[in-house]
Design a protein around this motif. Structure first.
Motif, PDB file in Angstrom:
ATOM      1  N   TYR A  27      -1.446   4.745 -15.542  1.00  0.00           N
ATOM      2  CA  TYR A  27       0.340   4.030 -15.969  1.00  0.00           C
ATOM      3  C   TYR A  27       0.791   4.450 -15.021  1.00  0.00           C
ATOM      4  O   TYR A  27       1.527   3.305 -14.616  1.00  0.00           O
ATOM      5  CB  TYR A  27       0.597   5.033 -16.936  1.00  0.00           C
ATOM      6  N   ASN A  28       1.088   5.489 -13.955  1.00  0.00           N
ATOM      7  CA  ASN A  28       2.095   5.699 -13.027  1.00  0.00           C
ATOM      8  C   ASN A  28       0.887   4.683 -11.918  1.00  0.00           C
ATOM      9  O   ASN A  28       1.921   4.304 -10.626  1.00  0.00           O
ATOM     10  CB  ASN A  28       2.209   6.775 -12.535  1.00  0.00           C
ATOM     11  N   LEU A  29       0.720   5.002 -11.179  1.00  0.00           N
ATOM     12  CA  LEU A  29      -0.873   4.353 -10.196  1.00  0.00           C
ATOM     13  C   LEU A  29      -0.371   3.081 -10.680  1.00  0.00           C
ATOM     14  O   LEU A  29       0.036   1.856 -10.210  1.00  0.00           O
ATOM     15  CB  LEU A  29      -2.385   5.319  -9.935  1.00  0.00           C
ATOM     16  N   ARG A  30      -1.032   2.350 -11.875  1.00  0.00           N
ATOM     17  CA  ARG A  30      -0.933   0.636 -11.597  1.00  0.00           C
ATOM     18  C   ARG A  30       0.705   0.032 -11.361  1.00  0.00           C
ATOM     19  O   ARG A  30       0.673  -0.618 -10.860  1.00  0.00           O
ATOM     20  CB  ARG A  30      -1.585   1.102 -13.323  1.00  0.00           C
ATOM     21  N   LYS A  31       1.472   1.145 -12.056  1.00  0.00           N
ATOM     22  CA  LYS A  31       3.383   0.738 -11.861  1.00  0.00           C
ATOM     23  C   LYS A  31       3.372   0.633 -10.917  1.00  0.00           C
ATOM     24  O   LYS A  31       3.949  -0.315 -10.023  1.00  0.00           O
ATOM     25  CB  LYS A  31       3.704   1.539 -12.963  1.00  0.00           C
ATOM     26  N   ALA A  32       2.898   1.938 -10.157  1.00  0.00           N
ATOM     27  CA  ALA A  32       2.897   1.486  -7.920  1.00  0.00           C
ATOM     28  C   ALA A  32       2.419   0.357  -7.623  1.00  0.00           C
ATOM     29  O   ALA A  32       3.210  -0.186  -7.293  1.00  0.00           O
ATOM     30  CB  ALA A  32       2.920   2.999  -7.789  1.00  0.00           C
ATOM     31  N   TRP A 141       5.051   9.702   3.398  1.00  0.00           N
ATOM     32  CA  TRP A 141       4.111   8.608   3.517  1.00  0.00           C
ATOM     33  C   TRP A 141       2.666   8.672   4.091  1.00  0.00           C
ATOM     34  O   TRP A 141       1.577   8.385   3.408  1.00  0.00           O
ATOM     35  CB  TRP A 141       4.646   7.852   5.415  1.00  0.00           C
ATOM     36  N   LYS A 142       2.785   9.935   4.553  1.00  0.00           N
ATOM     37  CA  LYS A 142       1.250  10.553   4.705  1.00  0.00           C
ATOM     38  C   LYS A 142       0.763  11.318   4.079  1.00  0.00           C
ATOM     39  O   LYS A 142      -0.405  11.430   2.985  1.00  0.00           O
ATOM     40  CB  LYS A 142       1.712  11.560   6.568  1.00  0.00           C
ATOM     41  N   GLN A 143       2.089  12.299   3.179  1.00  0.00           N
ATOM     42  CA  GLN A 143       1.291  12.472   2.153  1.00  0.00           C
ATOM     43  C   GLN A 143       0.829  11.862   0.960  1.00  0.00           C
ATOM     44  O   GLN A 143      -0.141  11.816   0.376  1.00  0.00           O
ATOM     45  CB  GLN A 143       2.195  13.806   1.387  1.00  0.00           C
ATOM     46  N   LEU A 144       1.509  10.404   1.271  1.00  0.00           N
ATOM     47  CA  LEU A 144       0.472   9.355   0.146  1.00  0.00           C
ATOM     48  C   LEU A 144      -0.688   9.090   0.321  1.00  0.00           C
ATOM     49  O   LEU A 144      -1.207   8.421  -0.315  1.00  0.00           O
ATOM     50  CB  LEU A 144       2.051   8.590  -0.088  1.00  0.00           C
ATOM     51  N   MET A 145      -0.472   9.045   1.697  1.00  0.00           N
ATOM     52  CA  MET A 145      -1.888   8.382   2.323  1.00  0.00           C
ATOM     53  C   MET A 145      -2.987   8.977   1.761  1.00  0.00           C
ATOM     54  O   MET A 145      -4.209   8.530   1.557  1.00  0.00           O
ATOM     55  CB  MET A 145      -1.629   7.621   3.234  1.00  0.00           C
ATOM     56  N   GLU A 146      -2.473  10.323   1.937  1.00  0.00           N
ATOM     57  CA  GLU A 146      -3.879  11.799   1.754  1.00  0.00           C
ATOM     58  C   GLU A 146      -4.432  12.003   0.250  1.00  0.00           C
ATOM     59  O   GLU A 146      -5.324  11.845  -0.034  1.00  0.00           O
ATOM     60  CB  GLU A 146      -3.435  12.837   2.310  1.00  0.00           C
ATOM     61  N   ALA A 147      -3.097  11.650  -0.269  1.00  0.00           N
ATOM     62  CA  ALA A 147      -3.174  11.414  -1.891  1.00  0.00           C
ATOM     63  C   ALA A 147      -4.501  10.579  -2.681  1.00  0.00           C
ATOM     64  O   ALA A 147      -4.867  10.326  -3.370  1.00  0.00           O
ATOM     65  CB  ALA A 147      -2.020  11.997  -2.600  1.00  0.00           C
ATOM     66  N   LEU A 148      -3.738   9.063  -2.056  1.00  0.00           N
ATOM     67  CA  LEU A 148      -4.126   8.374  -2.185  1.00  0.00           C
ATOM     68  C   LEU A 148      -6.314   8.284  -2.143  1.00  0.00           C
ATOM     69  O   LEU A 148      -6.873   8.282  -2.426  1.00  0.00           O
ATOM     70  CB  LEU A 148      -3.857   7.110  -2.320  1.00  0.00           C
ATOM     71  N   ALA A 149      -5.878   8.462  -1.263  1.00  0.00           N
ATOM     72  CA  ALA A 149      -7.972   8.680  -0.478  1.00  0.00           C
ATOM     73  C   ALA A 149      -8.136  10.098  -1.439  1.00  0.00           C
ATOM     74  O   ALA A 149      -9.461   9.909  -1.966  1.00  0.00           O
ATOM     75  CB  ALA A 149      -7.509   9.376   0.533  1.00  0.00           C
ATOM     76  N   ALA A 150      -7.606  11.513  -1.647  1.00  0.00           N
ATOM     77  CA  ALA A 150      -8.560  11.639  -2.209  1.00  0.00           C
ATOM     78  C   ALA A 150      -8.902  12.042  -3.248  1.00  0.00           C
ATOM     79  O   ALA A 150      -9.989  11.974  -4.536  1.00  0.00           O
ATOM     80  CB  ALA A 150      -7.504  13.150  -2.329  1.00  0.00           C
TER      81      ALA A 150
END
Length: 159
Positions: A27-32, A141-150
């Motif tokens: 839900y939250n990933l699709r919303k973002a 931003w860096k944390q987001l990119m790392e979290a998305l890749a993971a």
């Protein structure tokens, strides 16, 4: 025993799933994703490209030719959705689809007009990118990119 039937025509009562919207990954990933996509679509509008089309052209620009199957895997899309997204790009002459070595496969290649529209769209993409990344700040931003890749790596392993 009588069971209550959920009326799917109406939203479920707020007390039925009180935390679901706050904790559901999908839900939250699709919303973002929709929110970010709207920013990129708005910024790219003068180029005639949508954010999804820009992403496909970027992927194609990074390779000589690629099969639809491989491109779909790379973009984490199903082949049907990708094929539907390729049609308008091919109609504008931004890419070409040719038979592959295996007759069952098709290969895609970006064209000179595709590279040109990508170059022209790049400053608009940069503005959208700066809008989102700048709004988050360098650390988030860096944390987001790392979290998305993971997240992508983990989800692919779960399939």
């Amino acid at each position: 025993m009588v069971t209550e039937r959920l009326d799917v025509r109406n939203d479920p009562p707020a007390d039925r799933f009180p935390n679901l919207g706050r904790v559901c990954v999908n839900y939250n990933l699709r919303k973002a994703s929709r929110a970010v996509n709207q920013v990129f679509d708005a910024m790219l509008r003068p180029t005639g490209l949508r954010a999804s089309q820009f992403a496909v052209l970027v992927a194609l620009a990074q390779t000589d030719t690629v099969t639809i199957t491989r491109l779909a895997r790379w973009l984490v899309m199903d082949r049907t959705t990708l094929s539907r997204n390729l049609r308008p790009l091919a109609a504008h002459g931004y890419l070409t689809v040719v038979p592959g070595a295996d007759r069952r496969e098709q290969e895609i290649r970006i064209t000179s007009p595709g590279e040109e529209v990508l170059r022209n769209a790049y400053p608009y993409w940069e503005k959208a990118q700066a809008n989102i990344s700048g709004g988050l700040g360098p650390t988030r931003w860096k944390q987001l990119m790392e979290a998305l890749a993971a997240t992508v790596s983990h989800a692919r392993g779960v399939e």
